[in-house]
Design an enzyme around this catalytic site. Structure first.
Site, PDB file in Angstrom:
ATOM      1  N   LYS A  75       1.722  -7.906   9.346  1.00  0.00           N
ATOM      2  CA  LYS A  75       0.459  -8.070   9.293  1.00  0.00           C
ATOM      3  C   LYS A  75      -0.241  -9.422   8.679  1.00  0.00           C
ATOM      4  CE  LYS A  75       0.866  -7.602   4.041  1.00  0.00           C
ATOM      5  NZ  LYS A  75       0.206  -7.074   2.771  1.00  0.00           N
ATOM      6  N   ASN A  81       9.730  -7.234   4.444  1.00  0.00           N
ATOM      7  CA  ASN A  81       8.591  -7.800   3.346  1.00  0.00           C
ATOM      8  C   ASN A  81       8.449  -6.903   2.142  1.00  0.00           C
ATOM      9  OD1 ASN A  81       6.600  -9.773   3.091  1.00  0.00           O
ATOM     10  ND2 ASN A  81       4.959  -8.297   3.514  1.00  0.00           N
ATOM     11  N   ASN A 126      -2.024 -16.153   2.439  1.00  0.00           N
ATOM     12  CA  ASN A 126      -3.267 -16.351   3.393  1.00  0.00           C
ATOM     13  C   ASN A 126      -4.397 -15.607   2.897  1.00  0.00           C
ATOM     14  OD1 ASN A 126      -1.683 -17.391   5.734  1.00  0.00           O
ATOM     15  ND2 ASN A 126      -0.765 -15.635   5.623  1.00  0.00           N
ATOM     16  N   PHE A 173     -10.471  -1.809   4.586  1.00  0.00           N
ATOM     17  CA  PHE A 173     -11.097  -2.977   4.294  1.00  0.00           C
ATOM     18  C   PHE A 173     -10.234  -3.942   3.687  1.00  0.00           C
ATOM     19  CE2 PHE A 173     -15.011  -2.707   6.861  1.00  0.00           C
ATOM     20  CZ  PHE A 173     -14.807  -1.560   7.194  1.00  0.00           C
ATOM     21  N   LYS A 224      -2.894  -3.106  16.289  1.00  0.00           N
ATOM     22  CA  LYS A 224      -3.722  -1.974  15.523  1.00  0.00           C
ATOM     23  C   LYS A 224      -4.545  -1.142  16.506  1.00  0.00           C
ATOM     24  CE  LYS A 224      -2.098  -2.726  11.506  1.00  0.00           C
ATOM     25  NZ  LYS A 224      -0.999  -1.770  11.140  1.00  0.00           N
ATOM     26  N   ASP A 270      11.906   2.065   4.995  1.00  0.00           N
ATOM     27  CA  ASP A 270      11.307   0.481   5.265  1.00  0.00           C
ATOM     28  C   ASP A 270      12.829  -0.171   5.681  1.00  0.00           C
ATOM     29  OD1 ASP A 270       8.743  -0.674   3.618  1.00  0.00           O
ATOM     30  OD2 ASP A 270      10.393  -2.272   4.372  1.00  0.00           O
ATOM     31  N   TYR A 318      -2.396  -9.502  16.042  1.00  0.00           N
ATOM     32  CA  TYR A 318      -2.228  -8.434  15.085  1.00  0.00           C
ATOM     33  C   TYR A 318      -3.092  -7.404  15.295  1.00  0.00           C
ATOM     34  CZ  TYR A 318      -2.863  -6.286  10.537  1.00  0.00           C
ATOM     35  OH  TYR A 318      -3.148  -5.189   9.565  1.00  0.00           O
ATOM     36  N   ILE A 338       0.826  -1.222  -0.167  1.00  0.00           N
ATOM     37  CA  ILE A 338       0.124  -0.139  -0.097  1.00  0.00           C
ATOM     38  C   ILE A 338       0.840   1.357  -0.131  1.00  0.00           C
ATOM     39  CG2 ILE A 338      -1.934   1.170   1.106  1.00  0.00           C
ATOM     40  CD1 ILE A 338      -2.556  -1.683   2.608  1.00  0.00           C
ATOM     41  N   SER A 352      -7.196  -0.953  10.461  1.00  0.00           N
ATOM     42  CA  SER A 352      -7.611  -1.989   9.872  1.00  0.00           C
ATOM     43  C   SER A 352      -9.100  -2.439  10.301  1.00  0.00           C
ATOM     44  CB  SER A 352      -6.824  -3.161  10.014  1.00  0.00           C
ATOM     45  OG  SER A 352      -7.632  -4.447   9.581  1.00  0.00           O
ATOM     46  N   ASP A 389     -12.859 -16.565  11.298  1.00  0.00           N
ATOM     47  CA  ASP A 389     -13.638 -15.696  10.137  1.00  0.00           C
ATOM     48  C   ASP A 389     -15.037 -15.343  10.721  1.00  0.00           C
ATOM     49  OD1 ASP A 389     -11.510 -15.773   8.416  1.00  0.00           O
ATOM     50  OD2 ASP A 389     -12.342 -17.018   7.123  1.00  0.00           O
TER      51      ASP A 389
HETATM   52  N1  LIG Z   1      -2.929  -5.384   3.012  1.00  0.00           N
HETATM   53  C1  LIG Z   1      -4.080  -5.844   3.890  1.00  0.00           C
HETATM   54  O1  LIG Z   1      -4.931  -6.380   3.782  1.00  0.00           O
HETATM   55  C2  LIG Z   1      -4.130  -4.690   5.234  1.00  0.00           C
HETATM   56  C3  LIG Z   1      -5.350  -4.208   5.722  1.00  0.00           C
HETATM   57  C4  LIG Z   1      -5.437  -3.401   6.722  1.00  0.00           C
HETATM   58  C5  LIG Z   1      -4.195  -2.764   7.249  1.00  0.00           C
HETATM   59  N2  LIG Z   1      -3.076  -3.044   6.584  1.00  0.00           N
HETATM   60  C6  LIG Z   1      -2.009  -2.412   7.151  1.00  0.00           C
HETATM   61  O2  LIG Z   1      -1.397  -1.545   6.301  1.00  0.00           O
HETATM   62  C7  LIG Z   1      -0.049  -1.291   6.385  1.00  0.00           C
HETATM   63  C8  LIG Z   1       0.602  -1.532   4.927  1.00  0.00           C
HETATM   64  O3  LIG Z   1       0.326  -2.909   4.679  1.00  0.00           O
HETATM   65  P1  LIG Z   1       0.867  -3.567   3.336  1.00  0.00           P
HETATM   66  O4  LIG Z   1      -0.141  -4.539   2.823  1.00  0.00           O
HETATM   67  O5  LIG Z   1       1.346  -2.494   2.406  1.00  0.00           O
HETATM   68  O6  LIG Z   1       1.963  -4.488   3.890  1.00  0.00           O
HETATM   69  P2  LIG Z   1       3.500  -4.452   3.392  1.00  0.00           P
HETATM   70  O7  LIG Z   1       4.029  -5.818   4.276  1.00  0.00           O
HETATM   71  O8  LIG Z   1       3.412  -4.915   1.895  1.00  0.00           O
HETATM   72  O9  LIG Z   1       3.998  -3.358   3.511  1.00  0.00           O
HETATM   73  C9  LIG Z   1       4.532  -2.954   4.945  1.00  0.00           C
HETATM   74  C10 LIG Z   1       6.016  -2.512   5.014  1.00  0.00           C
HETATM   75  O10 LIG Z   1       6.624  -2.040   6.659  1.00  0.00           O
HETATM   76  C11 LIG Z   1       7.903  -2.658   6.480  1.00  0.00           C
HETATM   77  N3  LIG Z   1       8.207  -2.916   7.880  1.00  0.00           N
HETATM   78  C12 LIG Z   1       7.513  -3.880   8.823  1.00  0.00           C
HETATM   79  N4  LIG Z   1       8.201  -3.715   9.829  1.00  0.00           N
HETATM   80  C13 LIG Z   1       8.984  -2.604   9.707  1.00  0.00           C
HETATM   81  C14 LIG Z   1       9.808  -2.005  10.705  1.00  0.00           C
HETATM   82  N5  LIG Z   1       9.913  -2.450  12.270  1.00  0.00           N
HETATM   83  N6  LIG Z   1      10.888  -1.003  10.179  1.00  0.00           N
HETATM   84  C15 LIG Z   1      10.564  -0.502   8.931  1.00  0.00           C
HETATM   85  N7  LIG Z   1       9.926  -1.171   7.998  1.00  0.00           N
HETATM   86  C16 LIG Z   1       9.084  -2.091   8.557  1.00  0.00           C
HETATM   87  C17 LIG Z   1       7.940  -3.977   5.477  1.00  0.00           C
HETATM   88  O11 LIG Z   1       9.280  -4.284   5.130  1.00  0.00           O
HETATM   89  C18 LIG Z   1       6.922  -3.777   4.376  1.00  0.00           C
HETATM   90  O12 LIG Z   1       7.573  -3.162   3.197  1.00  0.00           O
HETATM   91  C19 LIG Z   1       0.390  -2.415   7.534  1.00  0.00           C
HETATM   92  O13 LIG Z   1       0.451  -1.891   8.764  1.00  0.00           O
HETATM   93  C20 LIG Z   1      -0.844  -3.225   7.787  1.00  0.00           C
HETATM   94  O14 LIG Z   1      -0.952  -3.854   8.920  1.00  0.00           O
HETATM   95  C21 LIG Z   1      -3.088  -3.807   5.549  1.00  0.00           C
HETATM   96  O1  LIG Z   2      -7.736 -19.247   0.685  1.00  0.00           O
HETATM   97  C1  LIG Z   2      -8.503 -18.582   0.963  1.00  0.00           C
HETATM   98  C2  LIG Z   2      -8.441 -17.150   1.662  1.00  0.00           C
HETATM   99  C3  LIG Z   2      -9.719 -16.689   1.814  1.00  0.00           C
HETATM  100  N1  LIG Z   2     -10.702 -16.998   1.770  1.00  0.00           N
HETATM  101  C4  LIG Z   2     -12.141 -16.260   2.409  1.00  0.00           C
HETATM  102  O2  LIG Z   2     -12.186 -15.187   1.609  1.00  0.00           O
HETATM  103  C5  LIG Z   2     -12.498 -14.157   2.588  1.00  0.00           C
HETATM  104  C6  LIG Z   2     -11.497 -12.747   2.416  1.00  0.00           C
HETATM  105  O3  LIG Z   2     -10.350 -13.534   3.316  1.00  0.00           O
HETATM  106  P1  LIG Z   2      -8.833 -12.838   3.503  1.00  0.00           P
HETATM  107  O4  LIG Z   2      -8.379 -12.309   2.172  1.00  0.00           O
HETATM  108  O5  LIG Z   2      -7.934 -13.655   4.141  1.00  0.00           O
HETATM  109  O6  LIG Z   2      -9.018 -11.545   4.401  1.00  0.00           O
HETATM  110  P2  LIG Z   2      -9.791 -11.123   5.745  1.00  0.00           P
HETATM  111  O7  LIG Z   2      -9.895 -12.688   6.410  1.00  0.00           O
HETATM  112  O8  LIG Z   2     -11.084 -10.348   5.557  1.00  0.00           O
HETATM  113  O9  LIG Z   2      -8.580 -10.272   6.179  1.00  0.00           O
HETATM  114  C7  LIG Z   2      -8.086  -9.194   5.778  1.00  0.00           C
HETATM  115  O10 LIG Z   2      -8.751  -8.211   5.750  1.00  0.00           O
HETATM  116  C8  LIG Z   2      -8.868  -7.598   6.942  1.00  0.00           C
HETATM  117  C9  LIG Z   2      -9.473  -6.109   7.029  1.00  0.00           C
HETATM  118  O11 LIG Z   2      -8.979  -5.546   6.493  1.00  0.00           O
HETATM  119  C10 LIG Z   2      -7.351  -7.421   7.492  1.00  0.00           C
HETATM  120  O12 LIG Z   2      -7.466  -6.924   8.973  1.00  0.00           O
HETATM  121  C11 LIG Z   2      -6.648  -8.634   7.717  1.00  0.00           C
HETATM  122  O13 LIG Z   2      -5.449  -8.490   8.125  1.00  0.00           O
HETATM  123  C12 LIG Z   2      -6.871  -9.129   6.475  1.00  0.00           C
HETATM  124  O14 LIG Z   2      -5.744 -10.330   6.338  1.00  0.00           O
HETATM  125  C13 LIG Z   2     -12.934 -14.671   3.702  1.00  0.00           C
HETATM  126  O15 LIG Z   2     -14.215 -14.753   3.930  1.00  0.00           O
HETATM  127  C14 LIG Z   2     -12.006 -16.031   3.822  1.00  0.00           C
HETATM  128  O16 LIG Z   2     -12.686 -17.197   4.674  1.00  0.00           O
HETATM  129  C15 LIG Z   2     -10.846 -18.353   1.426  1.00  0.00           C
HETATM  130  O17 LIG Z   2     -12.024 -18.895   1.121  1.00  0.00           O
HETATM  131  N2  LIG Z   2      -9.837 -18.936   0.899  1.00  0.00           N
END
Ligand SMILES: NC(=O)c1ccc[n+]([C@@H]2O[C@H](COP(=O)([O-])OP(=O)(O)OC[C@H]3O[C@@H](n4cnc5c(N)ncnc54)[C@H](O)[C@@H]3O)[C@@H](O)[C@H]2O)c1
Ligand SMILES: O=c1ccn([C@@H]2O[C@H](COP(=O)(O)OP(=O)(O)O[C@H]3O[C@H](CO)[C@@H](O)[C@H](O)[C@H]3O)[C@@H](O)[C@H]2O)c(=O)[nH]1
Length: 330
Positions: free
Chosen positions: A83, A34, A196, A176, A151, A30, A147, A11, A123, A293
């Site tokens: 995450k 990851n 995942n 979301f 948050k 960074d 996790y 993101i 989140s 879930d």
């Molecule tokens: N992707 C999702 O589904 C989702 C949903 C809700 C919230 N978020 C939150 O949004 C943020 C960004 O998510 P993303 O999907 O881009 O994840 P991402 O893993 O792609 O990006 C996170 C970055 O933070 C860096 N990082 C982690 N720990 C660090 C540290 N101690 N010092 C410096 N860098 C560090 C990682 O190397 C990575 O590049 C996260 O905080 C995550 O929890 C993500």
């Molecule tokens: O192999 C898979 C993976 C997921 N699902 C389903 O798909 C939906 C979405 O799942 P997933 O993509 O894992 O997202 P969430 O479980 O909704 O969780 C994500 O979205 C949340 C809200 O942003 C974040 O907090 C979490 O970190 C992030 O993993 C759910 O109904 C799961 O049961 C499957 O059926 N098969």
């Protein structure tokens, strides 16, 4: 100058591109836990601007302070964090240390250098499990895994910090389910190993790297029995950060917003949208429910629309197209 922690991540990199497109000055931090340093090349290839990059861990408070010494940081967008929900259950201390201690370090250095504007990646996971839908920003909070707890704790720390000093401008963004990727195919989500999350998993099936999708339960009280979520294009999410920057530039206060589309799609609806958008068949098997879930999660998006002027633009077909557009090349 805006500091983006976690700016080479999924993101963060999309947000960096959008901010550069808006002529904002940015610095990326960074630790590359990851993500990869080549993301900086990709950001440059897309925008024509190479952002300054520091490979620093938030746990390294001296390294962090150096960034604030060398640059006049006005605002921080704080993405950096771990995450993976399942990993957080197995290794809670790793998550508490990285996410919470890392954030405390960041906030202490921000305060020392009089930087009082922060946008935090929260989140939808901070909302408790048994809820009326859609979720508003006032829906009850509660968490089910370490996790999510990081948050919620960070949100609470930021609320306390704002209460102690009303000059702060804090935006808590509750994302979301982000999917999709930049149309250039240069940045996107590319998890290691077996994913995942649903969309990366579907992409691996589409590539032939995994044989089929396991659909976690088809006996939920939803349109077709499979879980419903509010998927949002990462480009829309990035736009939500640009709008939040405009908010903190002109206001102090503590603001909380959902970033979603307000629409829920079931697992099978996403599979079907992916198949149609990309003309690829996705094999799946129905398996048991995944622990933790819930049936349905989607956002009430009114507050973000009214106060930020934010409204998601991309639909589920475009999200599926852009996810595959990137994944098929990486
Ligand atoms: N992707 C999702 O589904 C989702 C949903 C809700 C919230 N978020 C939150 O949004 C943020 C960004 O998510 P993303 O999907 O881009 O994840 P991402 O893993 O792609 O990006 C996170 C970055 O933070 C860096 N990082 C982690 N720990 C660090 C540290 N101690 N010092 C410096 N860098 C560090 C990682 O190397 C990575 O590049 C996260 O905080 C995550 O929890 C993500
Ligand atoms: O192999 C898979 C993976 C997921 N699902 C389903 O798909 C939906 C979405 O799942 P997933 O993509 O894992 O997202 P969430 O479980 O909704 O969780 C994500 O979205 C949340 C809200 O942003 C974040 O907090 C979490 O970190 C992030 O993993 C759910 O109904 C799961 O049961 C499957 O059926 N098969």
């Amino acid at each position: 100058m805006i500091l983006i922690t976690g700016g080479t991540g999924y993101i963060g990199s999309h947000t960096a591109v959008k901010l550069l497109d808006q002529n904002e000055d940015i610095i990326i931090l960074d630790n590359l836990y990851n993500s990869r340093a080549e993301v900086i090349d990709s950001i440059e290839a897309i925008t024509g601007i190479r952002p300054k990059f520091y490979q620093i861990d938030l746990l390294d408070i001296n390294g962090l302070e150096q960034i604030f010494k060398e640059n006049k940081i006005d605002c921080v967008i704080h993405f950096a964090g771990l995450k993976a929900v399942g990993e957080s259950v197995a290794q809670p201390l790793k998550y508490f240390n990285n996410n919470i201690t890392g954030t405390i370090n960041l906030l202490m250095i921000m305060q020392k250098y009089n930087c009082k504007k922060i946008i935090f990646s929260s989140s939808a996971t901070v909302y408790g499990t048994t809820q009326e839908m859609p979720l508003t920003e006032n829906s009850p909070l509660g968490v089910t895994n370490p996790y999510g707890r990081t948050k919620l704790v960070i949100e609470e720390m930021l609320r306390d910090l704002y209460a102690s000093d009303n000059e702060f401008a804090v935006v808590l963004l509750r994302y979301f389910n982000p999917i999709g990727a930049h149309k250039s195919r240069l940045i996107g989500e590319n998890p290691n190993g077996i994913p995942n999350n649903l969309m990366p998993y579907i992409c691996k099936v589409a590539k032939g790297e995994l044989t089929h999708l396991n659909v976690f339960g088809n006996d939920y009280d939803t349109v077709d029995g499979t879980g419903v979520r509010d998927y949002i294009h990462v480009e829309d999410l990035a736009d939500g950060h640009v709008k939040s920057i405009n908010k903190v530039k002109n206001n102090s206060g503590l603001f909380t917003y959902n970033l979603g589309t307000g629409n829920g799609y079931s697992v099978l609806q996403v599979v079907s949208a992916f198949e149609k958008a990309n003309n690829i068949k996705i094999s799946y098997k129905i398996t048991t429910r995944r622990a933790g879930d819930v049936a349905t999660v989607y956002a009430d998006t009114n507050k973000a629309e009214e106060e930020l002027g934010f409204k998601a633009q991309y639909n589920i077909n475009e999200m599926c197209r852009d996810s595959w557009n990137y994944a098929s090349k990486h």
